[in-house]
Scaffold this active site. Structure first.
Site, PDB file in Angstrom:
ATOM      1  N   TYR A 142     -69.580 -27.036  44.397  1.00  0.00           N
ATOM      2  CA  TYR A 142     -68.652 -25.937  44.669  1.00  0.00           C
ATOM      3  C   TYR A 142     -67.271 -26.248  44.089  1.00  0.00           C
ATOM      4  O   TYR A 142     -66.659 -25.427  43.399  1.00  0.00           O
ATOM      5  CB  TYR A 142     -68.580 -25.749  46.186  1.00  0.00           C
ATOM      6  CG  TYR A 142     -67.618 -24.704  46.672  1.00  0.00           C
ATOM      7  CD1 TYR A 142     -67.809 -23.354  46.396  1.00  0.00           C
ATOM      8  CD2 TYR A 142     -66.520 -25.068  47.456  1.00  0.00           C
ATOM      9  CE1 TYR A 142     -66.933 -22.399  46.880  1.00  0.00           C
ATOM     10  CE2 TYR A 142     -65.640 -24.113  47.943  1.00  0.00           C
ATOM     11  CZ  TYR A 142     -65.850 -22.782  47.649  1.00  0.00           C
ATOM     12  OH  TYR A 142     -64.982 -21.844  48.126  1.00  0.00           O
TER      13      TYR A 142
ATOM     14  N   ASP B  46     -71.701  -5.393  47.461  1.00  0.00           N
ATOM     15  CA  ASP B  46     -72.287  -6.694  47.803  1.00  0.00           C
ATOM     16  C   ASP B  46     -73.748  -6.635  47.393  1.00  0.00           C
ATOM     17  O   ASP B  46     -74.278  -5.577  47.069  1.00  0.00           O
ATOM     18  CB  ASP B  46     -72.157  -6.968  49.312  1.00  0.00           C
ATOM     19  CG  ASP B  46     -72.139  -8.459  49.625  1.00  0.00           C
ATOM     20  OD1 ASP B  46     -71.132  -8.956  50.131  1.00  0.00           O
ATOM     21  OD2 ASP B  46     -73.152  -9.143  49.326  1.00  0.00           O
TER      22      ASP B  46
ATOM     23  N   LYS C 125     -65.216 -24.345  41.135  1.00  0.00           N
ATOM     24  CA  LYS C 125     -63.891 -23.743  41.345  1.00  0.00           C
ATOM     25  C   LYS C 125     -62.863 -24.345  40.375  1.00  0.00           C
ATOM     26  O   LYS C 125     -62.014 -23.635  39.841  1.00  0.00           O
ATOM     27  CB  LYS C 125     -63.440 -23.921  42.801  1.00  0.00           C
ATOM     28  CG  LYS C 125     -64.223 -23.064  43.787  1.00  0.00           C
ATOM     29  CD  LYS C 125     -63.986 -21.571  43.548  1.00  0.00           C
ATOM     30  CE  LYS C 125     -64.713 -20.692  44.535  1.00  0.00           C
ATOM     31  NZ  LYS C 125     -64.619 -19.262  44.232  1.00  0.00           N
TER      32      LYS C 125
ATOM     33  N   GLN D  58     -67.249 -13.134  54.650  1.00  0.00           N
ATOM     34  CA  GLN D  58     -66.202 -13.407  55.655  1.00  0.00           C
ATOM     35  C   GLN D  58     -64.852 -12.852  55.215  1.00  0.00           C
ATOM     36  O   GLN D  58     -64.175 -12.188  55.988  1.00  0.00           O
ATOM     37  CB  GLN D  58     -66.096 -14.923  55.891  1.00  0.00           C
ATOM     38  CG  GLN D  58     -65.194 -15.273  57.069  1.00  0.00           C
ATOM     39  CD  GLN D  58     -64.650 -16.696  57.006  1.00  0.00           C
ATOM     40  OE1 GLN D  58     -64.777 -17.391  56.003  1.00  0.00           O
ATOM     41  NE2 GLN D  58     -64.048 -17.127  58.094  1.00  0.00           N
TER      42      GLN D  58
END
Ligand code: SER
Length: 315
Positions: free
Chosen positions: A143, A35, A147, A13
């Site tokens: 997640y 990618d 992070k 995105q």
């Protein structure tokens, strides 16, 4: 001379729009997109493209040396909702890819890194409104843990090895060019697609769940501004808070109804509600303003207009 840039996770995105924005600025040939899979036609055709698994150090190093890359933007990650389903895969992807890039910089093979952090670094014990830069951080998602840990390592590599790594805690990002994948804030993109297709949407978050959000144009501008800032002005080497706007599913629905009056919304919260409940509602991004002059441009109304126009033009 323009820097040579590598974007890892360029088909996602953020990566898709970042690649196009950087190509426009730096020249197509200076921005290598990569990618693990192929992406949008425009991205693949407009400049160099390589297949890279972000967890494969050697594969990244080969591309870095081949193209004489100076800067890496590491956009590959497993987002919050998916990482709850595959905790170890999420942890491994998010951490291994970061160490690969940090170590390339430590070995002086690249000179600058952008790595995105997230509002997910915060947790239920964090002050929810106008969350400060420095505050309690007890993330409860895989997640968020990855992070937060990543932020600590970025700061460590900067202090210990002089690695020029820069980072932003992105809020939920809203865009029409590429779909998000596996996040808790994805509802705020899906809702526009469904509004145009079916004039109705069932939200997986409850009516009054406010989260920090931002239109992609603002996020790309912030990312490029931070990367262009003088190193001495980048005083935070963990990650900068970035605020943008804050709204609930009910408020975004209302803004859509101004343009599509018969649009309806209902609510069926699922496991993502608990994730959203653990995150801030709004973010204090005054440090980004102080250090590199950040200011967002899109409010909810302006974003809704841009989203609906952008999506209509695509169909
Ligand atoms: N948009 C992300 C997610 O929902 C937050 O960084 O996982």
């Amino acid at each position: 001379m323009a820097s040579k840039i590598l974007i890892i996770g360029a088909c996602g995105q953020i990566g898709t729009e970042l690649t196009m924005a950087l190509r426009e600025k730096q020249g197509n040939g200076n921005v290598v997109a990569s990618d693990i899979r192929e992406g949008a036609e425009q991205l693949m055709q407009s400049g160099p493209f390589e297949i890279i698994d972000a967890t494969d150090y050697k594969a990244i190093e080969d591309v870095v040396l081949h193209y004489e890359i100076d800067e890496v933007y590491l956009m590959a990650a497993m987002l919050s909702a998916t990482a709850e389903k595959f905790p170890m895969r999420g942890w491994n992807l998010n951490m291994d890819s970061l160490f690969n890039v940090l170590n390339l910089a430590k070995e002086k093979k690249i000179s600058k890194i952008f790595w995105p952090s997230s509002i997910a670094v915060f947790g239920p014990t964090t002050p929810k409104q106008n969350t400060p830069q420095l505050t309690v951080m007890e993330p409860t998602t895989v997640y968020g843990i990855s992070k937060q840990t990543g932020e600590r390592w970025c700061e460590y590599y900067f202090n210990k090895y002089g690695v020029d790594v820069r980072s932003i805690r992105y809020p939920g990002l809203i865009s029409y060019k590429t779909l998000p994948g596996g996040g808790t804030t994805d509802y705020a993109v899906e809702i526009y697609h469904e509004a145009l297709k079916n004039k109705s949407y069932t939200s997986f978050l409850s009516k009054n769940t406010a989260l920090p959000m931002m239109f992609m144009d603002d996020a790309i501008r912030a990312t490029i501004s931070l990367m262009e800032a003088d190193a001495k002005d980048v005083k935070i080497r963990s990650s900068y808070n970035l605020g943008g706007i804050s709204f609930t599913p009910a408020e975004i629905a209302e803004s859509i109804q101004k343009e599509i009056p018969d649009f309806t919304i209902d609510y069926a919260p699922d496991f993502r509600q608990a994730i959203a409940d653990s995150w801030p509602s709004s973010i204090d991004d005054s440090k980004a303003y102080e250090d590199w002059n950040w200011k967002h441009e899109y409010d909810l109304e302006k974003m809704t207009t841009a989203m609906l126009e952008g999506l209509k033009a695509q169909n």
